[in-house]
Design a protein around this motif. Sequence first.
Motif, PDB file in Angstrom:
ATOM      1  N   GLN A  87       0.851  -1.181   0.000  1.00  0.00           N
ATOM      2  CA  GLN A  87       0.000   0.000   0.000  1.00  0.00           C
ATOM      3  C   GLN A  87       0.888   1.232   0.000  1.00  0.00           C
ATOM      4  O   GLN A  87       1.789   1.359   0.827  1.00  0.00           O
ATOM      5  CB  GLN A  87      -0.917   0.014   1.229  1.00  0.00           C
ATOM      6  N   GLY A  88       0.662   2.112  -0.944  1.00  0.00           N
ATOM      7  CA  GLY A  88       1.428   3.349  -1.036  1.00  0.00           C
ATOM      8  C   GLY A  88       0.562   4.549  -0.726  1.00  0.00           C
ATOM      9  O   GLY A  88      -0.646   4.432  -0.505  1.00  0.00           O
ATOM     10  N   ARG A  89       1.207   5.700  -0.711  1.00  0.00           N
ATOM     11  CA  ARG A  89       0.475   6.925  -0.417  1.00  0.00           C
ATOM     12  C   ARG A  89       1.000   8.046  -1.307  1.00  0.00           C
ATOM     13  O   ARG A  89       2.211   8.247  -1.418  1.00  0.00           O
ATOM     14  CB  ARG A  89       0.636   7.315   1.052  1.00  0.00           C
ATOM     15  N   LEU A  90       0.082   8.728  -1.956  1.00  0.00           N
ATOM     16  CA  LEU A  90       0.414   9.878  -2.799  1.00  0.00           C
ATOM     17  C   LEU A  90      -0.265  11.102  -2.221  1.00  0.00           C
ATOM     18  O   LEU A  90      -1.477  11.081  -1.971  1.00  0.00           O
ATOM     19  CB  LEU A  90      -0.065   9.643  -4.237  1.00  0.00           C
ATOM     20  N   ARG A  91       0.518  12.139  -1.970  1.00  0.00           N
ATOM     21  CA  ARG A  91      -0.031  13.396  -1.450  1.00  0.00           C
ATOM     22  C   ARG A  91       0.240  14.502  -2.456  1.00  0.00           C
ATOM     23  O   ARG A  91       1.374  14.678  -2.920  1.00  0.00           O
ATOM     24  CB  ARG A  91       0.603  13.754  -0.107  1.00  0.00           C
ATOM     25  N   TYR A  92      -0.811  15.239  -2.766  1.00  0.00           N
ATOM     26  CA  TYR A  92      -0.681  16.394  -3.651  1.00  0.00           C
ATOM     27  C   TYR A  92      -1.100  17.637  -2.896  1.00  0.00           C
ATOM     28  O   TYR A  92      -2.207  17.691  -2.343  1.00  0.00           O
ATOM     29  CB  TYR A  92      -1.558  16.220  -4.901  1.00  0.00           C
ATOM     30  N   THR A  93      -0.214  18.650  -2.869  1.00  0.00           N
ATOM     31  CA  THR A  93      -0.476  19.899  -2.171  1.00  0.00           C
ATOM     32  C   THR A  93      -0.448  21.033  -3.188  1.00  0.00           C
ATOM     33  O   THR A  93       0.632  21.450  -3.629  1.00  0.00           O
ATOM     34  CB  THR A  93       0.582  20.138  -1.076  1.00  0.00           C
ATOM     35  N   PRO A  94      -1.599  21.566  -3.586  1.00  0.00           N
ATOM     36  CA  PRO A  94      -1.627  22.546  -4.662  1.00  0.00           C
ATOM     37  C   PRO A  94      -1.022  23.894  -4.292  1.00  0.00           C
ATOM     38  O   PRO A  94      -0.728  24.699  -5.178  1.00  0.00           O
ATOM     39  CB  PRO A  94      -3.121  22.677  -4.975  1.00  0.00           C
ATOM     40  N   THR A  95      -0.804  24.163  -2.997  1.00  0.00           N
ATOM     41  CA  THR A  95      -0.258  25.459  -2.605  1.00  0.00           C
ATOM     42  C   THR A  95       1.259  25.535  -2.750  1.00  0.00           C
ATOM     43  O   THR A  95       1.845  26.587  -2.530  1.00  0.00           O
ATOM     44  CB  THR A  95      -0.628  25.771  -1.146  1.00  0.00           C
ATOM     45  N   VAL A  96       1.905  24.410  -3.084  1.00  0.00           N
ATOM     46  CA  VAL A  96       3.354  24.404  -3.258  1.00  0.00           C
ATOM     47  C   VAL A  96       3.693  24.874  -4.668  1.00  0.00           C
ATOM     48  O   VAL A  96       3.167  24.349  -5.653  1.00  0.00           O
ATOM     49  CB  VAL A  96       3.928  22.999  -3.006  1.00  0.00           C
ATOM     50  N   SER A  97       4.569  25.849  -4.779  1.00  0.00           N
ATOM     51  CA  SER A  97       4.957  26.382  -6.075  1.00  0.00           C
ATOM     52  C   SER A  97       5.877  25.402  -6.806  1.00  0.00           C
ATOM     53  O   SER A  97       6.718  24.738  -6.203  1.00  0.00           O
ATOM     54  CB  SER A  97       5.677  27.724  -5.902  1.00  0.00           C
ATOM     55  N   THR A  98       5.704  25.321  -8.120  1.00  0.00           N
ATOM     56  CA  THR A  98       6.540  24.435  -8.931  1.00  0.00           C
ATOM     57  C   THR A  98       7.588  25.212  -9.725  1.00  0.00           C
ATOM     58  O   THR A  98       8.245  24.643 -10.588  1.00  0.00           O
ATOM     59  CB  THR A  98       5.667  23.633  -9.912  1.00  0.00           C
ATOM     60  N   CYS A  99       7.737  26.503  -9.463  1.00  0.00           N
ATOM     61  CA  CYS A  99       8.685  27.290 -10.239  1.00  0.00           C
ATOM     62  C   CYS A  99      10.115  26.950  -9.838  1.00  0.00           C
ATOM     63  O   CYS A  99      10.381  26.502  -8.718  1.00  0.00           O
ATOM     64  CB  CYS A  99       8.410  28.784 -10.085  1.00  0.00           C
ATOM     65  N   ASP A 100      11.035  27.139 -10.746  1.00  0.00           N
ATOM     66  CA  ASP A 100      12.441  26.809 -10.554  1.00  0.00           C
ATOM     67  C   ASP A 100      13.173  28.056 -10.045  1.00  0.00           C
ATOM     68  O   ASP A 100      13.315  29.035 -10.781  1.00  0.00           O
ATOM     69  CB  ASP A 100      13.054  26.327 -11.861  1.00  0.00           C
ATOM     70  N   PRO A 101      13.670  28.046  -8.809  1.00  0.00           N
ATOM     71  CA  PRO A 101      14.342  29.249  -8.283  1.00  0.00           C
ATOM     72  C   PRO A 101      15.630  29.578  -9.021  1.00  0.00           C
ATOM     73  O   PRO A 101      16.137  30.698  -8.914  1.00  0.00           O
ATOM     74  CB  PRO A 101      14.615  28.885  -6.819  1.00  0.00           C
ATOM     75  N   ALA A 102      16.170  28.608  -9.766  1.00  0.00           N
ATOM     76  CA  ALA A 102      17.412  28.877 -10.493  1.00  0.00           C
ATOM     77  C   ALA A 102      17.180  29.762 -11.708  1.00  0.00           C
ATOM     78  O   ALA A 102      18.087  30.473 -12.148  1.00  0.00           O
ATOM     79  CB  ALA A 102      18.058  27.565 -10.928  1.00  0.00           C
ATOM     80  N   THR A 103      15.953  29.725 -12.235  1.00  0.00           N
ATOM     81  CA  THR A 103      15.670  30.500 -13.452  1.00  0.00           C
ATOM     82  C   THR A 103      14.551  31.501 -13.271  1.00  0.00           C
ATOM     83  O   THR A 103      14.331  32.341 -14.147  1.00  0.00           O
ATOM     84  CB  THR A 103      15.310  29.541 -14.596  1.00  0.00           C
ATOM     85  N   GLU A 104      13.812  31.412 -12.140  1.00  0.00           N
ATOM     86  CA  GLU A 104      12.668  32.291 -11.950  1.00  0.00           C
ATOM     87  C   GLU A 104      12.752  32.957 -10.581  1.00  0.00           C
ATOM     88  O   GLU A 104      13.461  32.487  -9.682  1.00  0.00           O
ATOM     89  CB  GLU A 104      11.353  31.508 -12.052  1.00  0.00           C
ATOM     90  N   ASP A 105      12.007  34.038 -10.446  1.00  0.00           N
ATOM     91  CA  ASP A 105      11.867  34.720  -9.162  1.00  0.00           C
ATOM     92  C   ASP A 105      10.687  34.094  -8.441  1.00  0.00           C
ATOM     93  O   ASP A 105       9.530  34.489  -8.649  1.00  0.00           O
ATOM     94  CB  ASP A 105      11.660  36.220  -9.377  1.00  0.00           C
ATOM     95  N   CYS A 106      10.941  33.097  -7.605  1.00  0.00           N
ATOM     96  CA  CYS A 106       9.876  32.302  -6.993  1.00  0.00           C
ATOM     97  C   CYS A 106       9.392  32.950  -5.701  1.00  0.00           C
ATOM     98  O   CYS A 106      10.201  33.324  -4.842  1.00  0.00           O
ATOM     99  CB  CYS A 106      10.365  30.889  -6.692  1.00  0.00           C
TER     100      CYS A 106
END
Length: 327
Positions: free
Chosen positions: A1-20
């Motif tokens: 049995q596994g568990r998958l958690r999705y949190t939509p409030t977490v940003s997916t932007c890349d701090p190396a290329t974007e101003d996150c």
Amino acid sequence: QGRLRYTPTVSTCDPATEDCPVNPLAGSSSPTTVQLDQFWLNFDVGRTVFVTAGRQRIKWGSGRFWNPTDFLNQQALDPLAVFDERLGVDVLKVHMPVESLGWNLYAVANLEGAQTPEQVGGAARAELLFGTTELALSAAARKDTPLRLGADVSAALWLFDVHVEGAVSHGVEDKFYEGDFDLGTLTFPREVDRSDDWIAQVVAGAEVEVGYSNTDSLFLGAEYFFNDAGYDDAADLYPFLLFSSAFRFFYVGRHYTAAYALLPGPGDWNDWTFTLSGLSNLSDRSVLARADIRVQVLTHLSVNTFASVHSGAKGEFRLGFDVPAVP
């Protein structure tokens, strides 16, 4: 049995290329996390001894809000969680039932986080039945961790189902503090060594079922928890405990009480469950009240929502701090 958690409030932007933007409420660096919850196999030896090996769910104790004898889980149960979010533990469990007496005997090798054989912990539990009373005796030990002994009694007393659960720990290395904390005068509490103490935790509770129709019932219950590892009227210490990682929600106070009302499937609303809970830290006089609603919309899909109110004095369940100006 596994568990998958999705949190939509977490940003997916890349701090190396974007101003996150920084989201302090996200609590994670990734919007999705995947975890292994259970992975075990079991077999028997002569249909007398039953062995389960691997990651599995184990919960000891009969308390609803607190479980001091739940020795194998490293994380304490969150009594207000919609479901138990703790993952299974890596153990080798040997179970020997005594069917003629209704007894169950367990021996457990705790493999959680063990890198060498000497880091493997051991635990034992005996569940003994005497009429309508069940007595459970538990013990757990591991290198560089406290020795823990516990007992748990559940019984029917008139209209009530009552339970008493207690545990003592010796060799606790957790940080304890005493004294005053005042930023204005730069006064800090001192650390206290309690590794030689026997630290006790006891919970006692009762539940009654109130039937209001041929098929429906209302369940009412209450618990009291004594926590020798907690603080008595020390709300002024909470900011220091938070920043020193010594603050444990539901275990920071010395005295607690809780009550609940559970209404599953009332009338024709068979897919609905209503729960009203109230907790109070008697040591700092803070209060938390919460109402939960759960509806089963599909066979394997339910929707949960809750509303909570924090009241009473400033404390664990109503956090608030006065920080004086520092010249």
